[in-house]
Design a protein around this motif. Structure first.
Motif, PDB file in Angstrom:
ATOM      1  N   LYS A  26      -3.378  -1.170  63.079  1.00  0.00           N
ATOM      2  CA  LYS A  26      -4.380  -1.653  64.017  1.00  0.00           C
ATOM      3  C   LYS A  26      -3.779  -2.652  65.003  1.00  0.00           C
ATOM      4  O   LYS A  26      -2.943  -3.479  64.631  1.00  0.00           O
ATOM      5  CB  LYS A  26      -5.548  -2.303  63.276  1.00  0.00           C
ATOM      6  N   GLU A  58      -0.895   1.540  68.849  1.00  0.00           N
ATOM      7  CA  GLU A  58      -1.455   2.088  67.608  1.00  0.00           C
ATOM      8  C   GLU A  58      -0.877   3.463  67.312  1.00  0.00           C
ATOM      9  O   GLU A  58      -0.580   3.803  66.163  1.00  0.00           O
ATOM     10  CB  GLU A  58      -2.978   2.149  67.694  1.00  0.00           C
ATOM     11  N   SER A  59      -0.694   4.259  68.362  1.00  0.00           N
ATOM     12  CA  SER A  59      -0.115   5.591  68.197  1.00  0.00           C
ATOM     13  C   SER A  59       1.321   5.510  67.700  1.00  0.00           C
ATOM     14  O   SER A  59       1.749   6.299  66.858  1.00  0.00           O
ATOM     15  CB  SER A  59      -0.170   6.338  69.534  1.00  0.00           C
ATOM     16  N   ARG A  60       2.065   4.533  68.190  1.00  0.00           N
ATOM     17  CA  ARG A  60       3.488   4.419  67.833  1.00  0.00           C
ATOM     18  C   ARG A  60       3.701   3.826  66.440  1.00  0.00           C
ATOM     19  O   ARG A  60       4.562   4.301  65.681  1.00  0.00           O
ATOM     20  CB  ARG A  60       4.217   3.569  68.869  1.00  0.00           C
ATOM     21  N   TYR A  61       2.915   2.804  66.091  1.00  0.00           N
ATOM     22  CA  TYR A  61       3.195   2.062  64.867  1.00  0.00           C
ATOM     23  C   TYR A  61       2.238   2.367  63.711  1.00  0.00           C
ATOM     24  O   TYR A  61       2.474   1.916  62.587  1.00  0.00           O
ATOM     25  CB  TYR A  61       3.205   0.558  65.161  1.00  0.00           C
ATOM     26  N   GLY A  62       1.164   3.084  63.989  1.00  0.00           N
ATOM     27  CA  GLY A  62       0.262   3.477  62.917  1.00  0.00           C
ATOM     28  C   GLY A  62      -0.452   2.326  62.250  1.00  0.00           C
ATOM     29  O   GLY A  62      -0.789   2.387  61.059  1.00  0.00           O
TER      30      GLY A  62
END
Length: 404
Positions: free
Chosen positions: A185, A179-183
């Motif tokens: 859910k 989630e942090s990398r791809y923004g």
């Protein structure tokens, strides 16, 4: 209290929206007034939800329907191809990536073997290939999320792979990392839990009490009891392969002795085949592979089985005895309505199914095996990808497992 009421109102709106979307998906084409009547929701609430769904591309109007008098109602239908999801199925030997529509149909996919990748490196391996896949995919704007499945003990709510013996994963926070990398859910679930959902929603096994068993490079199960996935305290329910069947047997990677996985997984069967070949035993497997041991895969073994090869039949007998005994325990413990056999070793393996069925008929409690549906997986070779999609789509649609 005011904030709580606002929160409650938003929650009700989301629930109504999910209900409307799922009903259009199942029953469409359908009119707004029919949606309101069939769901017990006010016409204005339905109209508001439909307006949003049309704006976002999930639903479209397809023209007028029949009228019983007065203006003809405008019919609505679900658009499964306007959005897509990314499904990731990690196994103990390979990684599958796919772009899928909202009916769990594969639109594009890629496969990468995992060799010698362990622990945190599994997440790095995933990110490397997911970066490339998403770039090639080129339609991230319509992607609603990423759903990942992994064998082993998975804490799905927190999105953490707590423990996987073969991949050496220990408390890997995969959901947070992605989630942090791809923004967007991310969903994370145990692979067998996801496939039992998929068999219920997209396969032919529409049962509230359903058990799915997979035999491949590992051995696992997914269990539905009264429409609910059985997770257990830490997400470890269904570790079927690590039930003990021989206290004097070989030591398993999990630290236990005599685990079922050590006797009937593909690696155990492959080892039996190699031992027979190196000892000079005659078998059609040798002919099917041209003597190349690297070409011995489950499909070759199953083909030899279909041809009546004596070695394959002997191995099948042993596998069926071990598997049958373990399945009888599951039947006596959980009393399922249906039990499904899948994985590379189970798929299209009628010979194994029949041997295990005979064992069940002989050893399971008569009242508990009565009317039991026992069959092979209906999802095909994309079962794990469909499973990953099922996890996300269940959340998106908010559907009950018992809806058809």
């Amino acid at each position: 209290m005011t904030n709580m009421r606002k929160g409650d109102h938003r929650l009700i709106q989301e629930l109504n929206r999910s209900k409307v979307l799922n009903h259009i998906r199942r029953e469409g084409p359908i009119s707004r007034i029919a949606l309101a009547k069939q769901n017990g929701i006010s016409p204005s609430t339905v109209a508001s939800a439909v307006q949003e769904l049309i704006k976002e591309g999930y639903v479209s109007e397809i023209g007028p329907g029949r009228s019983s008098g007065g203006r003809k109602p405008i019919l609505l239908r679900f658009n499964p191809d306007h959005h897509h999801l990314i499904a990731v199925a990690i196994t103990n030997s390979r990684m599958l990536l796919a772009r899928m529509n909202l009916e769990a149909r594969v639109l594009a996919k890629a496969e990468y073997p995992i060799s010698g990748v362990k622990g945190e490196a599994v997440a790095e391996f995933l990110v490397e290939h997911l970066d490339r896949f998403l770039t090639e995919d080129g339609v991230q704007s319509t992607c609603i999320g990423i759903s990942v499945t992994v064998p082993g003990i998975v804490q799905s709510d927190e999105g953490i792979v707590l423990y996987n013996t073969k991949l050496g994963m220990n408390r890997v926070p995969l959901k947070r990392m992605l989630e942090s990398r791809y923004g967007m859910k991310v969903w994370l679930e145990n692979d067998m839990n996801s496939v039992v959902l998929a068999e219920r929603q997209f396969g032919k096994y529409a049962y509230a009490n359903l058990i799915y068993i997979s035999i491949g490079d590992g051995l696992g199960s997914g269990i539905l009891i009264n429409e609910t996935l059985l997770h257990g305290k830490h997400g470890g329910a269904g570790e079927f392969g690590h039930t003990s069947v021989n206290r004097g047997g070989v030591r398993c990677e999990c630290g236990n002795v005599g685990c079922l996985d050590s006797y009937i997984s593909w690696m155990a069967v492959y080892s039996r085949i190699l031992t027979a070949l190196t000892s000079g035993r005659t078998t059609q497997i040798n002919e099917l592979t041209g003597g190349d041991y690297t070409r011995i895969v489950p499909e070759v073994y199953k083909e030899a089985l279909r041809r009546g090869d004596r070695l394959a039949l002997d191995i099948n007998e042993e596998v069926a005895d071990h598997l049958g005994a373990a399945i009888v325990n599951l039947i006596n413990m959980f009393n399922p309505e249906a039990l499904v056999l899948g994985g590379e070793m189970g798929r299209d393996n009628e010979a194994l199914l029949e041997k295990v069925r005979l064992y069940i008929n002989k050893h399971a409690m008569p009242i508990l095996r009565e009317d039991l549906v026992f069959g092979l997986t209906s999802l095909g070779e994309d079962d794990k990808l469909i499973g990953a999609a099922a996890v996300l789509l269940q959340d998106l649609f908010g559907f009950s497992l018992m809806e058809s």
